[in-house]
Design a protein around this motif. Structure first.
Motif, PDB file in Angstrom:
ATOM      1  N   ILE A 143       6.978  -9.655 -11.050  1.00 52.92           N
ATOM      2  CA  ILE A 143       5.924  -8.655 -10.897  1.00 52.92           C
ATOM      3  C   ILE A 143       6.074  -7.920  -9.565  1.00 52.92           C
ATOM      4  N   ALA A 144       5.590  -6.684  -9.538  1.00 53.69           N
ATOM      5  CA  ALA A 144       5.507  -5.893  -8.313  1.00 53.69           C
ATOM      6  C   ALA A 144       4.120  -5.259  -8.307  1.00 53.69           C
ATOM      7  N   ILE A 145       3.433  -5.332  -7.174  1.00 49.84           N
ATOM      8  CA  ILE A 145       2.054  -4.873  -7.075  1.00 49.84           C
ATOM      9  C   ILE A 145       1.961  -3.785  -6.008  1.00 49.84           C
ATOM     10  N   PHE A 146       1.264  -2.690  -6.369  1.00 49.63           N
ATOM     11  CA  PHE A 146       1.026  -1.603  -5.426  1.00 49.63           C
ATOM     12  C   PHE A 146      -0.457  -1.262  -5.431  1.00 49.63           C
ATOM     13  N   THR A 147      -0.968  -0.859  -4.284  1.00 51.47           N
ATOM     14  CA  THR A 147      -2.356  -0.439  -4.191  1.00 51.47           C
ATOM     15  C   THR A 147      -2.433   0.944  -3.559  1.00 51.47           C
ATOM     16  N   HIS A 148      -3.549   1.598  -3.804  1.00 50.49           N
ATOM     17  CA  HIS A 148      -3.827   2.904  -3.218  1.00 50.49           C
ATOM     18  C   HIS A 148      -5.285   2.897  -2.768  1.00 50.49           C
ATOM     19  N   ALA A 159      -4.145  -6.826   5.846  1.00 50.49           N
ATOM     20  CA  ALA A 159      -3.543  -6.873   7.160  1.00 50.49           C
ATOM     21  C   ALA A 159      -3.692  -5.502   7.792  1.00 50.49           C
ATOM     22  N   ALA A 160      -4.136  -5.463   9.025  1.00 56.42           N
ATOM     23  CA  ALA A 160      -4.336  -4.192   9.704  1.00 56.42           C
ATOM     24  C   ALA A 160      -2.997  -3.632  10.147  1.00 56.42           C
ATOM     25  N   GLY A 161      -2.916  -2.328  10.169  1.00 53.79           N
ATOM     26  CA  GLY A 161      -1.711  -1.666  10.612  1.00 53.79           C
ATOM     27  C   GLY A 161      -1.880  -0.182  10.427  1.00 53.79           C
ATOM     28  N   ALA A 162      -0.870   0.569  10.772  1.00 49.52           N
ATOM     29  CA  ALA A 162      -0.939   2.008  10.597  1.00 49.52           C
ATOM     30  C   ALA A 162       0.407   2.513  10.168  1.00 49.52           C
ATOM     31  N   SER A 163       0.399   3.597   9.429  1.00 54.74           N
ATOM     32  CA  SER A 163       1.625   4.186   8.946  1.00 54.74           C
ATOM     33  C   SER A 163       1.515   5.686   9.102  1.00 54.74           C
ATOM     34  N   GLY A 164       2.548   6.293   9.629  1.00 52.68           N
ATOM     35  CA  GLY A 164       2.510   7.730   9.843  1.00 52.68           C
ATOM     36  C   GLY A 164       2.717   8.538   8.589  1.00 52.68           C
ATOM     37  N   THR A 165       3.477   8.021   7.648  1.00 50.60           N
ATOM     38  CA  THR A 165       3.732   8.752   6.415  1.00 50.60           C
ATOM     39  C   THR A 165       3.560   7.832   5.237  1.00 50.60           C
ATOM     40  N   SER A 166       3.388   8.428   4.073  1.00 48.08           N
ATOM     41  CA  SER A 166       3.195   7.664   2.850  1.00 48.08           C
ATOM     42  C   SER A 166       4.360   6.716   2.622  1.00 48.08           C
ATOM     43  N   ASP A 167       4.050   5.523   2.193  1.00 41.05           N
ATOM     44  CA  ASP A 167       5.016   4.512   1.788  1.00 41.05           C
ATOM     45  C   ASP A 167       5.746   3.803   2.914  1.00 41.05           C
ATOM     46  N   ALA A 190      -5.462   3.083   7.573  1.00 41.17           N
ATOM     47  CA  ALA A 190      -5.697   2.013   8.534  1.00 41.17           C
ATOM     48  C   ALA A 190      -5.280   0.666   7.984  1.00 41.17           C
ATOM     49  N   SER A 191      -5.099   0.560   6.675  1.00 44.98           N
ATOM     50  CA  SER A 191      -4.679  -0.706   6.093  1.00 44.98           C
ATOM     51  C   SER A 191      -3.271  -0.568   5.551  1.00 44.98           C
ATOM     52  N   ALA A 192      -2.354  -1.328   6.102  1.00 49.11           N
ATOM     53  CA  ALA A 192      -0.959  -1.197   5.734  1.00 49.11           C
ATOM     54  C   ALA A 192      -0.564  -2.094   4.577  1.00 49.11           C
ATOM     55  N   GLN A 193      -1.253  -3.205   4.393  1.00 53.04           N
ATOM     56  CA  GLN A 193      -0.879  -4.110   3.322  1.00 53.04           C
ATOM     57  C   GLN A 193      -2.114  -4.779   2.763  1.00 53.04           C
ATOM     58  N   ALA A 252       0.851  -1.189   0.000  1.00 51.49           N
ATOM     59  CA  ALA A 252       0.000   0.000   0.000  1.00 51.49           C
ATOM     60  C   ALA A 252       0.888   1.240   0.000  1.00 51.49           C
ATOM     61  N   ILE A 253       0.533   2.240  -0.816  1.00 49.60           N
ATOM     62  CA  ILE A 253       1.396   3.414  -0.917  1.00 49.60           C
ATOM     63  C   ILE A 253       0.939   4.608  -0.114  1.00 49.60           C
ATOM     64  N   THR A 254      -0.150   4.515   0.636  1.00 50.46           N
ATOM     65  CA  THR A 254      -0.581   5.661   1.428  1.00 50.46           C
ATOM     66  C   THR A 254      -0.724   5.283   2.877  1.00 50.46           C
TER      67      THR A 254
END
Length: 185
Positions: free
Chosen positions: A159-164, A138-146, A128-131, A123-125
């Motif tokens: 392959i590489a997968i990213f979500t927003h 998977a639940a989690g939190a991130s203070g800053t983008s990426d 409340a959802s980190a992955q 996840a790139i932002t």
């Protein structure tokens, strides 16, 4: 179930008015320093502006996208996901899949491409959802983008997968897989 589907439909309609959702989605992903290197090195990529997902016990997701090679639109794709397990809610998200080589892109273009339960997306932002992955969220939190997945952003089997995340709320402990179809222009 009715409320979950209503939420997903509202999220999809809110994004449907954009004039060029594909370019807007690419621009969002390009803002991430972690994703920029993939735009520079990838042989091609598939971009899904909006994937809608909903579930109550049994869940599903669907989205339409475009495939690019050398920044040129070469085909259209769709993604369908089915899941089963402990899950409830609805959400909308954007997804981009990078292909490391010509062979990796060709494998996707066979129209029979699937991600099994072991694939995951970074996840790139901050949210409340980190992955997000095909095994669920998977639940989690991130203070800053990426920051949620900065150590995991690499090619896996070409392959590489990213979500927003775009909106919604989903709780799940489920097993699922994504299936893709491809149609050349």
């Amino acid at each position: 179930m009715r409320y979950t589907l209503t939420i997903v439909l509202m999220l999809l309609c809110a994004t449907a008015g954009a004039q060029e959702p594909y370019q807007a989605t690419v621009d969002i992903f390009k803002k991430s320093p972690e994703v920029q290197k993939f735009f520079q090195s990838a042989y091609g990529y598939a971009v899904f502006p909006t994937i809608g997902k909903g579930a109550i016990g049994v869940g599903g997701a669907h989205g339409k996208g475009r495939v690019y090679q050398n920044n040129r639109h070469v085909g259209n794709t769709s993604m369908t996901q089915l899941s089963i397990g402990l899950q409830i809610g609805g959400q909308a998200f954007s997804e981009i899949i990078f292909f490391a080589s010509k062979a990796d892109l060709r494998r996707f273009q066979t129209g029979k491409f699937e991600f099994g339960a072991q694939a995951s997306a970074v996840a790139i932002t901050a949210s409340a959802s980190a992955q997000v992955g095909t095994t669920g969220m998977a639940a989690g939190a991130s203070g800053t983008s990426d920051q949620a997945g900065i150590q995991r952003a690499k090619y896996n089997n070409g392959i590489a997968i990213f979500t927003h995340a775009k909106g919604g709320l989903m709780y799940e402990a489920a097993v699922s897989g994504q299936k893709f179809n491809y149609k050349p222009l």
